[in-house]
Design a protein around this motif. Structure first.
Motif, PDB file in Angstrom:
ATOM      1  N   ARG A  39     -25.216  39.298   9.649  1.00 50.94           N
ATOM      2  CA  ARG A  39     -24.799  37.955   9.280  1.00 50.94           C
ATOM      3  C   ARG A  39     -24.361  37.889   7.818  1.00 50.94           C
ATOM      4  O   ARG A  39     -24.714  38.741   7.000  1.00 50.94           O
ATOM      5  CB  ARG A  39     -25.949  36.949   9.498  1.00 50.94           C
ATOM      6  CG  ARG A  39     -26.626  36.990  10.865  1.00 50.94           C
ATOM      7  CD  ARG A  39     -25.708  36.923  12.072  1.00 50.94           C
ATOM      8  NE  ARG A  39     -24.821  35.795  12.048  1.00 50.94           N
ATOM      9  CZ  ARG A  39     -23.597  35.793  12.574  1.00 50.94           C
ATOM     10  NH1 ARG A  39     -23.123  36.867  13.155  1.00 50.94           N
ATOM     11  NH2 ARG A  39     -22.844  34.738  12.515  1.00 50.94           N
ATOM     12  N   ASN A  40     -23.604  36.854   7.506  1.00 50.62           N
ATOM     13  CA  ASN A  40     -23.215  36.498   6.132  1.00 50.62           C
ATOM     14  C   ASN A  40     -22.532  37.637   5.380  1.00 50.62           C
ATOM     15  O   ASN A  40     -22.914  37.987   4.265  1.00 50.62           O
ATOM     16  CB  ASN A  40     -24.438  35.983   5.356  1.00 50.62           C
ATOM     17  CG  ASN A  40     -25.061  34.791   6.050  1.00 50.62           C
ATOM     18  OD1 ASN A  40     -24.380  33.829   6.393  1.00 50.62           O
ATOM     19  ND2 ASN A  40     -26.360  34.858   6.301  1.00 50.62           N
ATOM     20  N   LEU A  41     -21.490  38.192   5.998  1.00 50.87           N
ATOM     21  CA  LEU A  41     -20.775  39.293   5.344  1.00 50.87           C
ATOM     22  C   LEU A  41     -20.047  38.855   4.084  1.00 50.87           C
ATOM     23  O   LEU A  41     -19.650  39.696   3.279  1.00 50.87           O
ATOM     24  CB  LEU A  41     -19.821  39.967   6.327  1.00 50.87           C
ATOM     25  CG  LEU A  41     -20.505  40.855   7.359  1.00 50.87           C
ATOM     26  CD1 LEU A  41     -19.486  41.538   8.251  1.00 50.87           C
ATOM     27  CD2 LEU A  41     -21.401  41.884   6.711  1.00 50.87           C
ATOM     28  N   ASP A  42     -19.876  37.551   3.892  1.00 51.58           N
ATOM     29  CA  ASP A  42     -19.288  37.069   2.651  1.00 51.58           C
ATOM     30  C   ASP A  42     -20.169  37.422   1.449  1.00 51.58           C
ATOM     31  O   ASP A  42     -19.699  37.484   0.328  1.00 51.58           O
ATOM     32  CB  ASP A  42     -19.060  35.554   2.706  1.00 51.58           C
ATOM     33  CG  ASP A  42     -20.337  34.772   2.993  1.00 51.58           C
ATOM     34  OD1 ASP A  42     -20.964  35.030   4.042  1.00 51.58           O
ATOM     35  OD2 ASP A  42     -20.692  33.908   2.178  1.00 51.58           O
ATOM     36  N   GLN A  43     -21.444  37.689   1.698  1.00 45.91           N
ATOM     37  CA  GLN A  43     -22.387  38.005   0.626  1.00 45.91           C
ATOM     38  C   GLN A  43     -22.697  39.495   0.524  1.00 45.91           C
ATOM     39  O   GLN A  43     -23.431  39.924  -0.367  1.00 45.91           O
ATOM     40  CB  GLN A  43     -23.686  37.221   0.856  1.00 45.91           C
ATOM     41  CG  GLN A  43     -23.466  35.730   0.808  1.00 45.91           C
ATOM     42  CD  GLN A  43     -24.691  34.958   1.264  1.00 45.91           C
ATOM     43  OE1 GLN A  43     -25.819  35.432   1.159  1.00 45.91           O
ATOM     44  NE2 GLN A  43     -24.471  33.772   1.775  1.00 45.91           N
ATOM     45  N   PHE A  44     -22.136  40.288   1.414  1.00 42.24           N
ATOM     46  CA  PHE A  44     -22.410  41.725   1.380  1.00 42.24           C
ATOM     47  C   PHE A  44     -21.729  42.347   0.159  1.00 42.24           C
ATOM     48  O   PHE A  44     -20.534  42.140  -0.070  1.00 42.24           O
ATOM     49  CB  PHE A  44     -21.916  42.413   2.658  1.00 42.24           C
ATOM     50  CG  PHE A  44     -22.252  43.869   2.710  1.00 42.24           C
ATOM     51  CD1 PHE A  44     -23.526  44.277   3.061  1.00 42.24           C
ATOM     52  CD2 PHE A  44     -21.310  44.831   2.376  1.00 42.24           C
ATOM     53  CE1 PHE A  44     -23.862  45.620   3.094  1.00 42.24           C
ATOM     54  CE2 PHE A  44     -21.631  46.181   2.405  1.00 42.24           C
ATOM     55  CZ  PHE A  44     -22.910  46.577   2.765  1.00 42.24           C
ATOM     56  N   PRO A  45     -22.462  43.152  -0.641  1.00 37.66           N
ATOM     57  CA  PRO A  45     -21.894  43.726  -1.868  1.00 37.66           C
ATOM     58  C   PRO A  45     -21.034  44.972  -1.602  1.00 37.66           C
ATOM     59  O   PRO A  45     -21.427  46.098  -1.915  1.00 37.66           O
ATOM     60  CB  PRO A  45     -23.140  44.063  -2.689  1.00 37.66           C
ATOM     61  CG  PRO A  45     -24.179  44.375  -1.660  1.00 37.66           C
ATOM     62  CD  PRO A  45     -23.877  43.455  -0.494  1.00 37.66           C
ATOM     63  N   PHE A  46     -19.852  44.752  -1.060  1.00 36.08           N
ATOM     64  CA  PHE A  46     -18.948  45.872  -0.772  1.00 36.08           C
ATOM     65  C   PHE A  46     -18.667  46.703  -2.019  1.00 36.08           C
ATOM     66  O   PHE A  46     -18.486  47.914  -1.937  1.00 36.08           O
ATOM     67  CB  PHE A  46     -17.623  45.353  -0.191  1.00 36.08           C
ATOM     68  CG  PHE A  46     -17.749  44.822   1.194  1.00 36.08           C
ATOM     69  CD1 PHE A  46     -17.817  45.677   2.287  1.00 36.08           C
ATOM     70  CD2 PHE A  46     -17.805  43.460   1.425  1.00 36.08           C
ATOM     71  CE1 PHE A  46     -17.932  45.191   3.575  1.00 36.08           C
ATOM     72  CE2 PHE A  46     -17.924  42.964   2.712  1.00 36.08           C
ATOM     73  CZ  PHE A  46     -17.995  43.831   3.794  1.00 36.08           C
ATOM     74  N   GLU A  47     -18.634  46.050  -3.168  1.00 33.24           N
ATOM     75  CA  GLU A  47     -18.335  46.750  -4.417  1.00 33.24           C
ATOM     76  C   GLU A  47     -19.370  47.842  -4.729  1.00 33.24           C
ATOM     77  O   GLU A  47     -19.072  48.773  -5.470  1.00 33.24           O
ATOM     78  CB  GLU A  47     -18.210  45.756  -5.577  1.00 33.24           C
ATOM     79  CG  GLU A  47     -19.440  44.915  -5.856  1.00 33.24           C
ATOM     80  CD  GLU A  47     -19.602  43.684  -4.957  1.00 33.24           C
ATOM     81  OE1 GLU A  47     -20.591  42.958  -5.170  1.00 33.24           O
ATOM     82  OE2 GLU A  47     -18.789  43.446  -4.039  1.00 33.24           O
ATOM     83  N   LYS A  48     -20.556  47.752  -4.156  1.00 33.00           N
ATOM     84  CA  LYS A  48     -21.587  48.776  -4.354  1.00 33.00           C
ATOM     85  C   LYS A  48     -21.503  49.876  -3.297  1.00 33.00           C
ATOM     86  O   LYS A  48     -22.265  50.837  -3.341  1.00 33.00           O
ATOM     87  CB  LYS A  48     -22.975  48.142  -4.313  1.00 33.00           C
ATOM     88  CG  LYS A  48     -23.237  47.205  -5.465  1.00 33.00           C
ATOM     89  CD  LYS A  48     -24.627  46.620  -5.384  1.00 33.00           C
ATOM     90  CE  LYS A  48     -24.873  45.696  -6.566  1.00 33.00           C
ATOM     91  NZ  LYS A  48     -26.206  45.078  -6.491  1.00 33.00           N
ATOM     92  N   HIS A  49     -20.586  49.729  -2.361  1.00 36.14           N
ATOM     93  CA  HIS A  49     -20.482  50.677  -1.249  1.00 36.14           C
ATOM     94  C   HIS A  49     -19.087  51.311  -1.136  1.00 36.14           C
ATOM     95  O   HIS A  49     -18.723  51.813  -0.090  1.00 36.14           O
ATOM     96  CB  HIS A  49     -20.824  49.958   0.060  1.00 36.14           C
ATOM     97  CG  HIS A  49     -22.240  49.487   0.122  1.00 36.14           C
ATOM     98  ND1 HIS A  49     -22.650  48.312  -0.454  1.00 36.14           N
ATOM     99  CD2 HIS A  49     -23.332  50.052   0.672  1.00 36.14           C
ATOM    100  CE1 HIS A  49     -23.944  48.156  -0.250  1.00 36.14           C
ATOM    101  NE2 HIS A  49     -24.388  49.198   0.424  1.00 36.14           N
ATOM    102  N   VAL A  50     -18.323  51.289  -2.201  1.00 37.27           N
ATOM    103  CA  VAL A  50     -16.939  51.773  -2.144  1.00 37.27           C
ATOM    104  C   VAL A  50     -16.831  53.278  -1.917  1.00 37.27           C
ATOM    105  O   VAL A  50     -15.788  53.754  -1.466  1.00 37.27           O
ATOM    106  CB  VAL A  50     -16.122  51.358  -3.395  1.00 37.27           C
ATOM    107  CG1 VAL A  50     -15.944  49.853  -3.460  1.00 37.27           C
ATOM    108  CG2 VAL A  50     -16.749  51.898  -4.672  1.00 37.27           C
ATOM    109  N   SER A  51     -17.894  54.026  -2.185  1.00 42.54           N
ATOM    110  CA  SER A  51     -17.859  55.471  -1.950  1.00 42.54           C
ATOM    111  C   SER A  51     -18.287  55.852  -0.541  1.00 42.54           C
ATOM    112  O   SER A  51     -18.226  57.019  -0.165  1.00 42.54           O
ATOM    113  CB  SER A  51     -18.736  56.195  -2.978  1.00 42.54           C
ATOM    114  OG  SER A  51     -18.174  56.039  -4.271  1.00 42.54           O
TER     115      SER A  51
END
Length: 189
Positions: free
Chosen positions: A134-146
């Motif tokens: 849920r709430n993928l708008d809040q998922f920190p993609f910037e911390k998972h770019v690798s």
């Protein structure tokens, strides 16, 4: 940012799972935040006091384009926005109905959605509602770019086979659009 590729040509597809998120995002000919009209920012920027549930910042929105295998045409945008709103725990029917009205009547061109775009929006919304994360708008993609695209899809329960099936349906429902002709509808190893 890739300036050679035109925005309407970019399409990451679904067969890029071995690549890192940052590498695919680097190919995206993204719009600059300053180029997005105020009317769009009011409803889609999470910093806006009147943003709809599921509003997501531009960098995270771009990450979802990659994970969902969608290009940048309005039909693609509609699917991604619908998906993001669909994952929100704070969404209500009135939000969806009001957003659909705003995006077809208030948004300026080229951001305004057509009836066909709303079909893609609904498909994206329903897919977002169906996934357990849920709430993928809040998922920190910037911390998972690798992370690889496949790793992130697994972690976020974005099933590629389901996307292929949804895109096959979308290509039947919206058969005459350029975006539909570019959808990744075939499962490949």
């Amino acid at each position: 940012m890739n300036t050679i590729l035109k925005w309407h040509e970019w399409n990451p597809g679904l067969h890029n799972g071995h690549r890192q998120l940052k590498d695919v995002i680097a190919t995206l000919p993204a719009a600059d935040q300053k180029d997005i009209p105020l009317r769009v920012k009011l409803f889609e920027n999470p910093a806006s006091p009147i943003a709809f549930p599921g509003a997501i910042n531009l960098a995270r929105h771009d990450a979802l384009h990659v994970l969902l295998g969608r290009g940048l045409r309005n039909q693609d945008e509609a699917f991604v926005i619908g998906f993001t709103m669909g994952t929100s725990d704070h969404i209500h029917t009135w939000h969806i109905n009001f957003f659909r009205w705003i995006i077809t009547h208030i948004y300026p061109m080229p951001y305004k959605f057509s009836h066909q775009d709303l079909i893609a929006f609904d498909l994206g919304f329903n897919f977002g509602q169906a996934i357990p994360v849920r709430n993928l708008d809040q998922f920190p993609f910037e911390k998972h770019v690798s992370f690889t695209i496949d790793e992130l899809r697994r972690y976020l329960a974005i099933n590629r086979a389901k996307l292929h099936a949804i895109y096959r349906l979308e290509s039947l429902l919206i058969a005459n659009s350029r975006a539909s002709h570019r959808l990744d509808i075939d499962e490949k190893p």
